[in-house]
Scaffold this motif. Structure first.
Motif, PDB file in Angstrom:
ATOM      1  N   UNK A  21       0.610  -1.148  -0.351  1.00  0.00           N
ATOM      2  CA  UNK A  21       0.376   0.207   0.151  1.00  0.00           C
ATOM      3  C   UNK A  21       0.628   1.274   0.481  1.00  0.00           C
ATOM      4  N   UNK A  22       2.341   0.964   0.945  1.00  0.00           N
ATOM      5  CA  UNK A  22       3.023   2.341   1.211  1.00  0.00           C
ATOM      6  C   UNK A  22       3.693   2.695   0.058  1.00  0.00           C
ATOM      7  N   UNK A  23       4.258   1.638  -0.582  1.00  0.00           N
ATOM      8  CA  UNK A  23       5.302   1.181  -1.656  1.00  0.00           C
ATOM      9  C   UNK A  23       5.596   1.049  -2.439  1.00  0.00           C
ATOM     10  N   UNK A  24       4.364   0.370  -3.119  1.00  0.00           N
ATOM     11  CA  UNK A  24       3.882  -0.439  -4.501  1.00  0.00           C
ATOM     12  C   UNK A  24       2.923  -0.034  -5.418  1.00  0.00           C
ATOM     13  N   UNK A  25       1.750   0.563  -4.205  1.00  0.00           N
ATOM     14  CA  UNK A  25       0.362   0.145  -4.848  1.00  0.00           C
ATOM     15  C   UNK A  25      -0.414   1.798  -4.452  1.00  0.00           C
ATOM     16  N   UNK A  26       0.015   2.736  -3.424  1.00  0.00           N
ATOM     17  CA  UNK A  26      -0.748   3.778  -3.059  1.00  0.00           C
ATOM     18  C   UNK A  26      -1.910   3.806  -2.798  1.00  0.00           C
ATOM     19  N   UNK A  27      -2.265   2.500  -1.834  1.00  0.00           N
ATOM     20  CA  UNK A  27      -3.252   2.637  -0.853  1.00  0.00           C
ATOM     21  C   UNK A  27      -2.959   2.759   0.350  1.00  0.00           C
ATOM     22  N   UNK A  28      -1.962   3.109   0.164  1.00  0.00           N
ATOM     23  CA  UNK A  28      -1.229   3.511   2.164  1.00  0.00           C
ATOM     24  C   UNK A  28      -0.744   4.790   1.866  1.00  0.00           C
TER      25      UNK A  28
END
Length: 470
Positions: free
Chosen positions: A181-188
């Motif tokens: 979420x935070x470092x690959x796919x932008x959901x965190x």
């Protein structure tokens, strides 16, 4: 509601089975700006981009467990809980992540733990469930060794404060999710897309985990056990074609074994190391790390399962300009005829839970484990409310029951499964989804002072526990 008679029990579970539910601090506590709590990344991100959260609902109030824990724990007891997994908010306990402990938070968590024990509900405590203190994120989050050390200190403080009563501890919940979420796919938050940084975050998370395990073992808490909670999503290939099988293997390495192997076996899968080396993405390591990981494996494994991962080999060559991603090695595959939860867009595949448990039995030393999350999120449950105010969530009863049949089968075949925790006790705030999908055995009415009402599934769960089966 008609009670099952003892004769009708087809699926009986072992004595002492842990029946309960799981949740996390940020998702239920609320009181985000009360009691001396420091901001975490969710408080900050919501302030910055409220539009990223469903209906603009942020983490400030959520389900208000902070003020209503006594009422909630009484309801847990009423619907049959003998155990409950919660998390401690690092930013509530130590507002800056490092520095002074917040006495108001200590009092709150003591009160919650004592209330659970008085109601004969065993607390299972997670130290980190996605809620990095903002001050720690500003130091680099899990990219930083200083944050790893701060986390180890935080873990030690928790063990010292609460370890006299809490005997089951978990370092991280679904540690792959903040990486994705935070470092690959932008959901965190921090919304970074950078594979090298993702690898470093994942690696340091395991170092932080191992350091917490090391501290725990040094403290020698009587009857204490320490583990980790992993969302193990089986990777099924589309076909037996070698290219599909290889694609599924690589997905499994990235999303499951990157945490499962070091946590349980004390070492990374060689195939994963070779892959990262081949593409030039190995993390920065320190001398002594390998020994630390090797010597600090878990006593117990929590398994979260919601849906399978189905993959096939790539249809097209990756865009050479695009960021490097795990899905450079596979495409997702929608199996024809699959059963879906239309609200969440997730496949329902009950046998997956059995496949995970058999894998753990056969390849991970049959470590003591339990199902730490399994549940069904549905949007617009109000439409199933009857004139007496009860939500008739028969789909949730079916979901739990059909998964439990496979858990039962795994136990019959020797899997070391000690319990089942549903996600979740009451409708809670779910990250960017907020209250879009409801998961609870108990409804929370946001329009009506967050009034709690037991759903049909909650009463079913009570009967399940009373009979220790169904």
């Amino acid at each position: 509601m008609k009670q099952q008679t003892k004769q009708e029990i087809l699926y009986r579970f072992p004595d002492g089975f842990w029946w309960g539910s799981a949740t996390s601090a940020t998702q239920i506590e609320g009181a985000a700006n009360e009691g001396g709590k420091g901001p975490n990344i969710w408080d900050y991100w919501y302030e910055k981009e409220p539009n990223r959260f469903f209906n603009g609902v942020g983490p400030s109030v959520t389900s208000d467990f902070y003020h209503r824990y006594k009422e909630d724990i009484a309801l847990m007891k009423e619907i049959g809980h003998n155990s409950f997994r919660l998390s401690i908010s690092w930013s509530r306990l130590i507002p800056g992540g490092i520095g002074d402990v917040n006495p108001t938070a200590v009092q709150f968590y003591n009160n919650v733990i004592n209330e659970l024990l008085e109601n004969e509900i065993e607390p299972f405590v997670t130290l980190f469930h996605f809620d990095m203190p903002l001050a720690m994120q500003e130091l680099g989050g899990w990219e930083s060794r200083d944050v790893v050390d701060a986390y180890a200190r935080y873990a030690k403080i928790c063990f010292e404060l609460f370890g006299d009563r809490v005997k089951k501890w978990f370092t991280h919940n679904e540690p792959i999710v903040p990486v994705e979420g935070g470092y690959l796919y932008d959901f965190h938050y921090p919304n970074i897309i950078d594979f090298q940084r993702a690898v470093q975050v994942a690696y340091h998370t395991i170092i932080a985990h191992a350091k917490a395990v090391q501290v725990f073992k040094q403290m020698n808490i009587p009857d204490g056990k320490i583990g980790i909670i992993l969302n193990l999503t089986p990777s099924y290939p589309r076909s037996s074609h070698p290219a599909d099988v290889k694609a599924a293997h690589i997905a499994d390495l990235f999303f499951n074994r990157s945490f499962l192997d070091p946590a349980v076996k004390g070492e990374y899968p060689q195939d994963l190391v070779d892959l990262l080396r081949e593409y030039g993405y190995l993390p920065v390591t320190k001398e002594g790390d390998q020994k630390l990981i090797k010597e600090n494996t878990v006593d117990i494994l929590g398994i979260n399962y919601y849906q399978p991962r189905r993959v096939k080999t790539k249809e097209h060559l990756p865009n050479p300009e695009a960021p490097f991603m795990p899905d450079r090695f596979f495409d997702y595959y929608a199996m024809p005829g699959r059963k879906m939860n239309p609200h969440r867009g997730w496949e329902i595949y009950e046998k997956g839970i059995y496949d995970i448990l058999m894998n753990v039995k056969e390849n991970y030393g049959n470590i003591e484990c339990f199902i730490s999350e399994n549940g069904m999120g549905v949007e617009g449950e109000e439409r199933f409310r009857d004139e007496d105010g009860m939500i008739h969530d028969d789909y949730r009863i079916e979901f739990i029951r059909e998964h439990l049949k496979w858990v039962h089968k795994a136990i019959q075949e020797g899997a070391n499964v000690k319990g089942y925790h549903v996600w979740t006790f009451m409708d809670n705030w779910s990250w960017t989804n907020a209250y879009k999908n409801r998961y609870g055995l108990v409804a929370v009415d946001l329009e009506n002072n967050r009034k709690r009402t037991i759903k049909k599934s909650g009463y079913w769960f009570k009967t399940l526990v009373e009979n220790n089966g169904f």
